[in-house]
Design a protein around this motif. Structure first.
Motif, short mmCIF file in Angstrom:
data_model
loop_
_atom_site.label_atom_id
_atom_site.label_comp_id
_atom_site.label_asym_id
_atom_site.label_seq_id
_atom_site.Cartn_x
_atom_site.Cartn_y
_atom_site.Cartn_z
N UNK A 315 0.82 -1.42 -0.14
CA UNK A 315 0.07 -0.07 -0.31
C UNK A 315 0.50 1.51 0.00
N UNK A 316 2.16 0.79 0.22
CA UNK A 316 2.96 2.40 0.44
C UNK A 316 3.25 2.95 1.50
N UNK A 317 2.91 2.16 2.05
CA UNK A 317 3.54 1.95 3.49
C UNK A 317 5.07 1.78 4.12
N UNK A 318 5.38 2.33 4.80
CA UNK A 318 7.13 1.92 4.98
C UNK A 318 6.52 0.82 6.19
N UNK A 319 7.23 -0.66 6.10
CA UNK A 319 6.66 -1.29 6.64
C UNK A 319 7.69 -1.57 8.14
N UNK A 320 7.46 -2.57 9.25
CA UNK A 320 8.16 -2.70 10.21
C UNK A 320 9.12 -3.86 9.81
N UNK A 321 9.84 -3.59 10.18
CA UNK A 321 11.44 -5.16 9.74
C UNK A 321 11.36 -4.43 7.85
N UNK A 330 13.88 4.81 -3.89
CA UNK A 330 13.35 4.06 -5.21
C UNK A 330 13.16 2.49 -5.38
N UNK A 331 12.26 2.63 -4.45
CA UNK A 331 11.92 0.79 -4.97
C UNK A 331 10.99 0.50 -6.20
N UNK A 332 10.52 -0.29 -7.30
CA UNK A 332 9.54 -0.42 -7.78
C UNK A 332 8.67 -0.33 -7.57
N UNK A 333 7.47 -0.18 -7.79
CA UNK A 333 6.14 0.85 -7.68
C UNK A 333 5.57 -0.57 -7.59
N UNK A 334 3.85 -1.15 -6.15
CA UNK A 334 4.25 -2.80 -6.33
C UNK A 334 2.98 -2.43 -7.15
N UNK A 335 2.24 -1.49 -7.79
CA UNK A 335 1.30 -1.67 -8.89
C UNK A 335 1.71 -0.54 -10.39
N UNK A 336 2.25 -1.01 -11.43
CA UNK A 336 2.71 -1.20 -12.44
C UNK A 336 1.58 0.57 -12.93
N UNK A 337 2.56 1.41 -13.69
CA UNK A 337 1.62 2.83 -13.64
C UNK A 337 0.60 2.45 -15.36
#
Length: 340
Positions: A315-321, A330-337
Motif C-alpha cells: 500500500x506504500x507504507x514503510x513496513x516494520x522490519x 527508489x523501490x519499484x512500485x507495487x502497481x505498474x503505472x
C-alpha cells in the motif's frame, strides 16, 4: 499478481488468508531453486521460508517481483544486496516472536543455573535418588546458583534482547548488563540494563551470557575461542539467536575441559544438528531444536504480523522490519503505472 510462499507451513495459513487480498497465493512444491524459479515469473510477493535460497539467479526469474518477506526474524537465506539492486524491499518478521523467545530464554537460564535438566537426566537414567540429591545439593559438587547473586549479560538489545531484559528484571539478578553497538544508553537503561561498550569486558563480568543478535557478517562467530577464554569457568552461555553466532569447535573444547560451566543451545552452526555432533555427548549442555520462538500463540502472531507488513508495503507504507531501508525511496512500485 501472485504471492508465492516457498513452503507450506501450518502457521502460514493465516498469512495466506491475509495476503489473499492481493491476489492468488500459491506454494512451491519444494524449496529447490529450480522449483522456486518456476513459480516466480508472475509473482509480485515472495514469502521466503528458511531452507530456500533467494539470490541473484533466482531473482532473474522474477521480473514482476516487488516484495520479499521472511516470516521469521532471520533472513540470511535472502540475498539482500541482490534484492536492493533490483529495487525490491526485503521485510523480516523481527520482534513478532520476541515474547516467546524471551520466555524460552528465561526457562533455559533457570534450567542451567539450577541444574534442572541435569538432575532430571540422572534420575531418569536410574541413578540412585540419594546420589542425585547429593550431587545437586552440595557446594563441592554441582549445586545450582541463585540469579539474585549473578551478573547476567544480554548481548544484542533489539526487540528480543530488550524483552529478555524486562522479563529478567522480575527475577532480580544481582546485576544486569548488556552489549550492543547500536543501542543507546538510554534505551538500555529503560530496560534496566547497564551498557558495556566492550564485548570482552561484558563476557568477563558475566555469570550468564545471553545471545540475542541477528546473523550478519559482523556477528558470525562473534563468540569465538578468544571470547570464550574471557569468560569465567563458572559461567553459562545461552544461544537463542542464530547458530553461526557461536563458533562450535572452541565451545565444545571449553565445555569438555571445564573452562565453561555449561551452555544451552537452541540453534546450531549446522541444522539439523548432526547425529554425530560432539555437543550431543556433553552432559553440561542443554540442546533444543530451534524452538525458542515457537508456541501455539506466537505462530499465529508471526503469521498475522508478516501478512500485515506485506500489505503495508504493497500500500506504500514503510513496513516494520524493513531490512534494506535504503531501497525505500527508489523501490519499484507495487502497481505498474501502465496497469493503473
Amino acid at each position: 499478481m501472485t504471492t508465492v510462499i516457498t513452503k507450506r507451513l501450518g502457521y502460514l495459513r493465516t498469512a495466506e488468508r491475509i495476503l489473499g487480498s492481493l491476489g492468488p497465493v500459491e506454494y512451491c512444491e519444494d524449496q529447490r531453486a529450480e522449483t522456486v524459479r518456476k513459480h516466480l515469473p508472475g509473482a509480485r510477493v515472495l514469502v521466503a521460508t528458511k531452507g530456500v535460497t533467494v539470490d541473484g539467479p533466482v531473482l532473474e526469474s522474477a521480473p514482476e517481483l516487488r516484495i520479499i518477506a521472511a516470516p521469521t526474524a532471520g533472513y540470511e537465506w535472502i540475498d539482500v544486496r541482490a534484492a536492493t539492486a533490483r529495487g525490491i524491499p526485503v521485510i523480516a518478521n523481527t520482534g513478532a516472536a520476541a515474547s516467546a523467545v524471551a520466555e524460552f530464554t528465561l526457562g533455559t537460564v533457570l534450567a542451567l543455573t539450577r541444574r534442572i535438566v541435569a538432575a532430571d537426566r540422572d534420575l531418569r537414567g536410574g541413578v540412585d535418588w540419594g546420589r542425585v540429591r547429593d550431587r545437586y545439593s552440595r557446594v563441592e559438587q554441582d549445586i545450582g546458583s541463585d540469579l539474585t547473586t549473578s551478573t547476567v549479560a544480554v548481548v544484542g538489545l533489539g526487540h528480543i534482547g530488550l524483552e529478555v531484559a524486562k522479563k529478567l528484571a522480575v527475577l532480580r539478578p544481582g546485576k544486569l548488563i548488556g552489549h550492543d553497538p547500536f543501542a543507546s544508553a538510554e534505551t538500555a537503561a529503560e530496560a534496566g540494563v547497564e551498557l558495556c561498550a566492550d564485548l570482552a569486558d561484558c563476557a568477563r563480568q558475566a555469570d550468564v551470557l545471553l545471545l540475542h543478535v541477528p546473523l550478519t557478517p559482523a556477528t558470525t562467530h562473534l563468540v569465538d575461542a578468544d571470547l570464550l577464554a574471557a569468560m569465567k569457568p563458572t559461567a553459562f552461555l545461552v544461544n537463542c539467536s542464530r547458530g553461526p553466532v557461536v563458533e562450535e569447535a572452541p565451545l565444545v573444547a571449553a565445555l569438555r575441559e571445564n573452562r565453561l560451566a555449561g551452555a544451552a543451545l537452541d540453534v546450531f552452526e549446522q541444522e539439523p544438528l548432526p547425529v554425530d555432533s560432539p555437543l550431543r555427548r556433553l552432559e553440561n549442555v542443554i540442546l533444543t531444536p530451534h524452538i525458542g520462538g515457537v508456541t501455539a500463540q506466537s505462530d499465529e502472531v508471526r503469521a498475522r504480523e508478516i501478512g500485515r507488513r506485506v500489505l503495508a508495503c504493497a500500500a506504500g507504507t514503510r513496513p516494520a522490519g524493513l531490512v534494506n531501508p535504503e531501497v525505500w525511496e527508489h523501490r519499484r512500485p507495487y502497481e505498474n503505472t501502465e496497469e493503473s
